[in-house]
Design a protein around this motif. Structure first.
Motif, PDB file in Angstrom:
ATOM      1  N   ASP A   1      10.007  -5.075   9.514  1.00 28.09           N
ATOM      2  CA  ASP A   1       8.991  -6.077  10.048  1.00 28.09           C
ATOM      3  C   ASP A   1       7.680  -6.135   8.232  1.00 28.09           C
ATOM      4  O   ASP A   1       6.872  -5.520   8.679  1.00 28.09           O
ATOM      5  CB  ASP A   1       8.028  -6.315  11.399  1.00 28.09           C
ATOM      6  N   GLY A   2       8.846  -6.615   7.149  1.00 29.10           N
ATOM      7  CA  GLY A   2       8.143  -6.360   6.740  1.00 29.10           C
ATOM      8  C   GLY A   2       8.978  -6.632   5.016  1.00 29.10           C
ATOM      9  O   GLY A   2      10.304  -7.197   5.540  1.00 29.10           O
ATOM     10  N   PRO A   3       8.836  -6.960   4.084  1.00 29.46           N
ATOM     11  CA  PRO A   3       9.424  -7.359   2.810  1.00 29.46           C
ATOM     12  C   PRO A   3      10.209  -6.113   2.370  1.00 29.46           C
ATOM     13  O   PRO A   3      10.121  -4.206   2.944  1.00 29.46           O
ATOM     14  CB  PRO A   3       9.291  -7.407   1.571  1.00 29.46           C
TER      15      PRO A   3
ATOM     16  N   ASN B   1       1.072  -0.796  -0.012  1.00 27.20           N
ATOM     17  CA  ASN B   1       0.282  -0.373  -0.279  1.00 27.20           C
ATOM     18  C   ASN B   1       0.466   1.270   0.208  1.00 27.20           C
ATOM     19  O   ASN B   1       0.539   1.895  -0.329  1.00 27.20           O
ATOM     20  CB  ASN B   1      -0.604   0.364   1.783  1.00 27.20           C
ATOM     21  N   ARG B   2       2.298   1.542   0.613  1.00 31.44           N
ATOM     22  CA  ARG B   2       2.913   2.609   1.042  1.00 31.44           C
ATOM     23  C   ARG B   2       4.509   2.107   1.050  1.00 31.44           C
ATOM     24  O   ARG B   2       4.305   0.999   1.934  1.00 31.44           O
ATOM     25  CB  ARG B   2       2.527   3.819   1.999  1.00 31.44           C
ATOM     26  N   ALA B   3       4.886   2.540   0.418  1.00 26.43           N
ATOM     27  CA  ALA B   3       6.828   1.697   0.641  1.00 26.43           C
ATOM     28  C   ALA B   3       7.577   2.896   0.353  1.00 26.43           C
ATOM     29  O   ALA B   3       6.982   4.569   0.385  1.00 26.43           O
ATOM     30  CB  ALA B   3       6.626   1.122  -0.642  1.00 26.43           C
ATOM     31  N   LEU B   4       9.132   3.021   1.523  1.00 22.09           N
ATOM     32  CA  LEU B   4       9.642   3.234   1.769  1.00 22.09           C
ATOM     33  C   LEU B   4      10.403   3.559   1.456  1.00 22.09           C
ATOM     34  O   LEU B   4      10.925   2.171   0.884  1.00 22.09           O
ATOM     35  CB  LEU B   4       9.514   3.964   3.110  1.00 22.09           C
TER      36      LEU B   4
ATOM     37  N   ASP C   1       4.354  -0.326   4.399  1.00 15.28           N
ATOM     38  CA  ASP C   1       4.604  -2.127   4.437  1.00 15.28           C
ATOM     39  C   ASP C   1       5.641  -3.004   3.862  1.00 15.28           C
ATOM     40  O   ASP C   1       5.705  -4.101   3.575  1.00 15.28           O
ATOM     41  CB  ASP C   1       3.576  -2.661   4.041  1.00 15.28           C
ATOM     42  N   HIS C   2       6.853  -1.469   3.166  1.00 15.23           N
ATOM     43  CA  HIS C   2       7.741  -2.254   2.370  1.00 15.23           C
ATOM     44  C   HIS C   2       8.722  -0.997   2.084  1.00 15.23           C
ATOM     45  O   HIS C   2       8.105   0.036   1.994  1.00 15.23           O
ATOM     46  CB  HIS C   2       7.151  -2.767   0.832  1.00 15.23           C
ATOM     47  N   LEU C   3      10.205  -1.947   2.084  1.00 16.18           N
ATOM     48  CA  LEU C   3      11.332  -0.795   2.337  1.00 16.18           C
ATOM     49  C   LEU C   3      12.238  -1.667   1.114  1.00 16.18           C
ATOM     50  O   LEU C   3      12.448  -1.767   0.620  1.00 16.18           O
ATOM     51  CB  LEU C   3      11.792  -1.304   3.476  1.00 16.18           C
TER      52      LEU C   3
END
Length: 165
Positions: A140-142, A2-5, A111-113
């Motif tokens: 804590d995530g992909p 949904n939202r990635a850094l 929810d993703h890096l």
């Protein structure tokens, strides 16, 4: 997703990881948060150098540093994500990179890096953890990592050394 850094620095790998993240986000309708982190020592070096100039008109504080970093990252994102249908916003922080990345990811509900790293020998991995490895272990995530090729790391080191000389 949904939202990635996406963690960026001023190098070619950042452009590549940002483009990859942008393409994935555009395909899934996700939003990107583009983060640039100024390490404490870099901030202090710049502030010291400007103080040594001796002008009382020169003020370099946290606000000036983060705004300057944000502008550079915004320019990088605009150029790199050109032509992609993806929403993004740019944030900047000063501090330890691992903490800044993890805190921003939590604050922004990512929810993703996406980060870039460097190849290390097995011995190097045993002796000390690098920033990328620490982030991967604590998030804590992909996590998607773009590793530098050996020649890329060497040329970046040479560029830094020549810039300091």
């Amino acid at each position: 997703m949904n939202r990635a850094l996406v963690v960026v620095t001023p190098n070619e790998r950042s452009k590549r990881i940002l483009r990859e993240a942008g393409e994935l986000a555009a395909g899934s309708g996700a939003e990107l948060v583009v983060l640039t982190v100024i390490p404490n020592d870099e901030f202090e070096e710049t502030r010291s150098a400007l103080a040594d100039v001796g002008s009382s008109d020169v003020v370099y504080g946290v606000d000036q540093a983060t705004e300057s970093a944000r502008r550079r990252a915004k320019r990088l994102a605009r150029e790199t994500l050109d032509g992609l249908d993806v929403e993004y916003r740019v944030v900047a922080d000063i501090g330890p990179e691992v903490d800044s990345v993890l805190e921003t990811a939590q604050w922004e509900a990512c929810d993703h890096l996406f980060i870039s790293g460097r190849r290390r020998s097995p011995t190097g991995k045993l002796i000390s953890r690098d920033t990328t490895q620490s982030i991967m272990l604590k998030f804590d995530g992909p996590v998607t990592v773009l590793l530098a090729e050996a020649d890329e790391t060497d040329s970046e080191s040479k560029e830094k050394k020549s810039a300091l000389a």
